[in-house]
Design a protein around this motif. Structure first.
Motif, PDB file in Angstrom:
ATOM      1  N   GLN A 309       0.831  -1.200   0.000  1.00  0.00           N
ATOM      2  CA  GLN A 309       0.000   0.000   0.000  1.00  0.00           C
ATOM      3  C   GLN A 309       0.864   1.247   0.000  1.00  0.00           C
ATOM      4  N   GLU A 310       1.997   1.186   0.694  1.00  0.00           N
ATOM      5  CA  GLU A 310       2.897   2.344   0.734  1.00  0.00           C
ATOM      6  C   GLU A 310       3.439   2.664  -0.657  1.00  0.00           C
ATOM      7  N   LYS A 311       3.826   1.628  -1.392  1.00  0.00           N
ATOM      8  CA  LYS A 311       4.344   1.833  -2.750  1.00  0.00           C
ATOM      9  C   LYS A 311       3.256   2.374  -3.669  1.00  0.00           C
ATOM     10  N   LEU A 312       2.055   1.855  -3.538  1.00  0.00           N
ATOM     11  CA  LEU A 312       0.952   2.332  -4.370  1.00  0.00           C
ATOM     12  C   LEU A 312       0.650   3.802  -4.090  1.00  0.00           C
ATOM     13  N   ASP A 313       0.572   4.160  -2.816  1.00  0.00           N
ATOM     14  CA  ASP A 313       0.267   5.548  -2.445  1.00  0.00           C
ATOM     15  C   ASP A 313       1.339   6.499  -2.953  1.00  0.00           C
ATOM     16  N   ALA A 314       2.599   6.096  -2.799  1.00  0.00           N
ATOM     17  CA  ALA A 314       3.700   6.949  -3.251  1.00  0.00           C
ATOM     18  C   ALA A 314       3.672   7.124  -4.767  1.00  0.00           C
TER      19      ALA A 314
END
Length: 441
Positions: A309-314
């Motif tokens: 989720q962190e990679k997607l948000d970034a």
């Protein structure tokens, strides 16, 4: 008749005994030398077996690490060693290839392992192997260690020793005691050399490997066709229900049926190809996103661990910032630009633009007309409709030139500048000069 000469008899007996003692001593010495020579010859063979066993144990330990969450991991590795000389290496390679796929994080579940290997049953490990380290199991399997220590040669009695009857046994005891290197005696090295280089410690052990379904060109085409077929089948199955609905409700119901069918088929295909690179294939990801939307694709990637989720948000923040700022995600070489460049400079050899005093039909009569259609058929995309100036575009890039394009989901894909130029200008411009193609008046 002369009497029996005990002295001569005793002398003769002792001389005969002495000869026999010398013979036994010589035989024992020769035997020891033969064993020593054999050990010298066999040492390299044993070293090769030890290296093979050590490699097999290393493959086994790595395989067990990949199967950390699999209850029977140790027995699976031992079964692989017992089912063939190269099976444990093949086991590791198959498991490792699958574990490196997106979302696996270097680990495999029990279900993943079942999809890769086939064993009718996991045989019970022999009681002699229970508690044995993987290294020792490998050494015994690959002929680098005796199954059990050889029986020690016993000493003869005092009288037998005095007459040389223990010389051969003494030689054997020395061979059993002398360290020849690698922690083994001469006797052990020679005994190992007489064994076969491989033996199965689990009778009846068998293991076969299944090849993972590849996701190549044909599978990509099949992926698209399967989604379409699933949607068509679902619509046919719901045909009666669709006819019974009001026209307004029919459209929404039809869309939902198609979407549900597509999701089921996509999940089925993903489950089949999850270890074959489907999450690394732009075609498949684009197909999923075009069919189900970016939100569903994100959910699927997260579900299978292909991203976080962190990679997607970034990635989304970066993509949105670039879209708002109007900056490109990549550079186009040779000065290529996205917008069509208009120039008014005359170019030698080019078709002359419309005369300046010609009335521009698009300016005076914006409504569709025969004149507009006629002008468009000749000059559209080649000449500016207001000024009549030729539209000059950059020359076509080489086939090898690409740019990076970042989608809203954060995925980066390569775009061919060659193909992009062909789509924009292939029908209107000369790829070598960037000038408009000739117009047939």
């Amino acid at each position: 008749m002369a009497g029996f000469n005990w002295r001569d008899f005793a002398t003769g007996a002792l001389e005969q005994a002495s000869v026999e003692m010398d013979t036994r001593k010589a035989e024992a010495k020769a035997y020891k030398q033969r064993q020593l020579d054999a050990a010298n010859r066999n040492a390299s063979l044993i070293q090769t077996r030890q290296a093979r066993a050590q490699q097999a144990a290393a493959y086994g330990k790595q395989a067990m690490q990949i199967m950390k969450n699999v209850p029977d991991a140790r027995n699976i590795v031992m079964t692989a060693m017992a089912s063939g000389m190269g099976s444990v290496k093949e086991l590791y390679e198959k498991l490792n290839r699958a574990a490196q796929m997106p979302g696996q994080n270097g680990m495999l579940s029990e279900y993943d392992v079942d999809a890769i290997i086939s064993m009718p049953t996991i045989p019970g490990v022999d009681e002699n192997s229970v508690g044995m380290s993987l290294q020792e199991f490998a050494e015994r399997t690959y002929g680098a260690k005796l199954d059990k220590p050889a029986a020690k040669t016993k000493e003869a009695g005092l009288v037998a020793s005095l007459f040389g009857f223990d010389d051969m046994n003494q030689a054997k005891r020395e061979l059993e005691a002398e360290d020849f290197g690698s922690g083994m005696t001469i006797a052990e090295i020679n005994a190992l050399a007489q064994r076969s280089e491989y033996q199965s410690l689990i009778p009846g052990a068998t293991m076969t490997f299944r090849d993972l379904d590849k996701f190549g060109f044909d599978e990509k085409r099949g992926f698209t066709a399967a989604i379409v077929d699933a949607q068509d089948s679902a619509l046919k199955a719901n045909e009666i229900t669709l006819k019974s609905l009001d026209p307004e409700d029919r459209i929404a119901y039809r869309q939902q049926v198609r979407r549900d069918a597509a999701e089921r088929e996509i999940r089925l295909q993903v489950e089949r190809y999850k270890n074959s690179g489907i999450f690394e294939d732009d075609y498949a990801l684009d197909q999923i996103e075009d069919t189900m939307g970016a939100e569903f694709l994100d959910k699927l990637l997260l579900e299978y661990g292909a991203t976080t989720q962190e990679k997607l948000d970034a990635a989304k923040r970066e993509a949105e910032a670039e879209l708002e700022g109007g900056t490109a995600t990549g550079t186009v070489e040779d000065g290529a630009e996205d917008e069509v460049e208009t120039v008014t400079l005359p170019v030698e050899g080019a078709v002359e633009p419309r005369p300046v005093d010609t009335v521009d039909p698009l300016e005076l009569n914006p409504a569709p007309s025969d004149a507009v259609d006629d002008w468009d058929s000749k000059y559209e995309g080649k000449y500016d409709p207001i000024t009549g100036a030729p539209i000059v575009v950059p020359k076509r890039p080489a086939k090898s030139e690409t740019r990076d394009e970042q989608k809203i989901t954060g995925r980066i894909r390569k775009v061919s500048l060659y193909n992009e130029w062909n789509k924009k200008y292939g029908k209107t411009h000369n790829p070598e000069t960037g000038l408009p193609l000739p117009v047939e008046e």
